[in-house]
Design an enzyme around this catalytic site. Structure first.
Site, PDB file in Angstrom:
ATOM      1  N   ALA B  35      17.099  40.208 -46.324  1.00 10.01           N
ATOM      2  CA  ALA B  35      17.806  40.020 -45.571  1.00 10.01           C
ATOM      3  C   ALA B  35      17.133  41.603 -44.734  1.00 10.01           C
ATOM      4  O   ALA B  35      17.832  42.295 -45.219  1.00 10.01           O
ATOM      5  CB  ALA B  35      19.385  39.906 -45.817  1.00 10.01           C
ATOM      6  N   ASP B  36      17.587  41.047 -43.502  1.00 10.38           N
ATOM      7  CA  ASP B  36      17.211  42.518 -42.429  1.00 10.38           C
ATOM      8  C   ASP B  36      18.526  42.319 -40.798  1.00 10.38           C
ATOM      9  O   ASP B  36      19.606  41.885 -41.469  1.00 10.38           O
ATOM     10  CB  ASP B  36      16.629  42.886 -41.552  1.00 10.38           C
ATOM     11  CG  ASP B  36      16.133  41.908 -40.242  1.00 10.38           C
ATOM     12  OD1 ASP B  36      17.245  40.994 -39.867  1.00 10.38           O
ATOM     13  OD2 ASP B  36      14.765  41.409 -40.091  1.00 10.38           O
TER      14      ASP B  36
END
Lengths: 245, 79
Positions: B35-36
């Protein structure tokens, strides 16, 4: 091209010369429009002219609580929000050395901080829907400066920086964030100029005339459209060649 | 596995497009699941919607693994 049918748009400062033209243009391309401003009667009048697909959501953007309430009110009236146009702006011109804190604060609050708060609120739903268009109305003055407008120039230049930062954050979610920077446009604001002022301004405009609200609005329509999906973090100058970047 | 844990993992799988077996309690959203930072904000929004609960920013910052999310929601969601 540039159809906005089914798009839901909020325009702040919709009673002003440029804001009114933007609201009309978005509406003419098929968008459902929420008109915001401080003067309810003027908003109702414009809404009456436009007819269907129009809502009135008054707000005083100098008032934090009213700013916070505006996007939810628009989302409720429209049933979503695809396009936010941060157009509202005020001037409190004064020579830099004479500028009062209140003049500085008022212009930053309405022209910059409200755009931050409205964009923050709007981008949440846009992320969820994987589509959004945020357009800030800047000014030539934000890029060139202007005597007597230290506060206004700072706010407008701030809008450009904020636009770039937000654009970078949300580009992967189908949201674009851009600015349109008008030069000298025929509005009640420029009607107040005397002939000498007008002449000296036109001497710096290669096009040899003031611009129209419709010409600014056309740039907003473009940036709001599906076709502009790959344009983000930009400032589109609409100034008759007065300054070129 | 609790009902909440199951729903949390389903959201994570759907949102991040990762294999369900990777979504363990100890999986870190960013380091393990790719995930960012924007994804983590969106996940919190998705949890808020799914469980009709508000997750304040300071609490959201402490949710870094799948297990953190489950724990928070088990504590704060009315059964």
């Amino acid at each position: 091209m540039f159809e906005l049918k089914g798009r839901k748009a909020l325009v702040t400062g919709a009673t002003g010369g440029i804001g009114g033209a933007i609201a009309r243009a978005l509406h003419a391309r098929g968008a459902e429009v929420a008109l915001s401003g401080t003067r309810r009667e003027a908003l109702e009048k414009l809404a009456g002219e436009l007819g269907e697909r129009v809502h009135v959501v008054p707000a005083n953007l100098a008032d934090t609580a009213e700013v916070e309430a505006l996007v939810p009110a628009a989302e409720q009236a429209l049933g979503g929000l695809d396009v936010l146009v941060n157009n509202a702006g005020i001037t409190r011109d004064n020579l830099f050395m004479r500028m009062k804190d209140e003049e500085w604060d008022a212009v930053i609050a309405v022209n910059l901080t409200s755009a931050f708060r409205l964009s923050r609120a709007a981008v949440k739903g846009m992320m969820r829907r994987r589509f959004g268009r945020i357009v800030g109305i800047g000014s030539i003055v934000g890029a060139t400066g202007n005597p007597g407008q230290g506060n206004y120039a700072a706010a407008k230049a701030g809008l450009v920086g904020m636009t770039k930062a937000l654009a970078a954050e949300v580009a992967s979610r189908g949201i674009t964030v851009n600015c349109v920077a008008p030069g000298f446009i025929e509005t009640p604001m420029t009607d107040a100029l005397n002939d000498k002022q007008r002449e000296s301004i036109l001497g710096n405009v290669p096009a040899g005339r003031l611009g129209t609200g419709e010409e600014v609005a056309a740039a907003v329509v473009y940036l709001a459209s599906d076709e502009a999906a790959y344009v983000t973090g930009q400032t589109l100058h609409v100034n008759g060649g007065m300054a070129m970047f | 596995m609790s009902d909440i844990a199951e729903r949390v993992k389903k959201i994570v799988v759907e949102h991040l497009g990762v294999d369900a077996e990777k979504v363990t309690d100890s999986a870190n959203f960013i380091d393990d699941l790719g995930a960012d930072s924007l994804d983590t904000v969106e996940l919190v929004m998705a949890f808020e919607e799914e469980f009709s609960v508000e997750i304040p920013d300071d609490a959201a910052e402490t949710i870094v693994t799948v297990g953190d999310a489950i724990k928070f929601l088990e504590k704060n969601v009315a059964a």
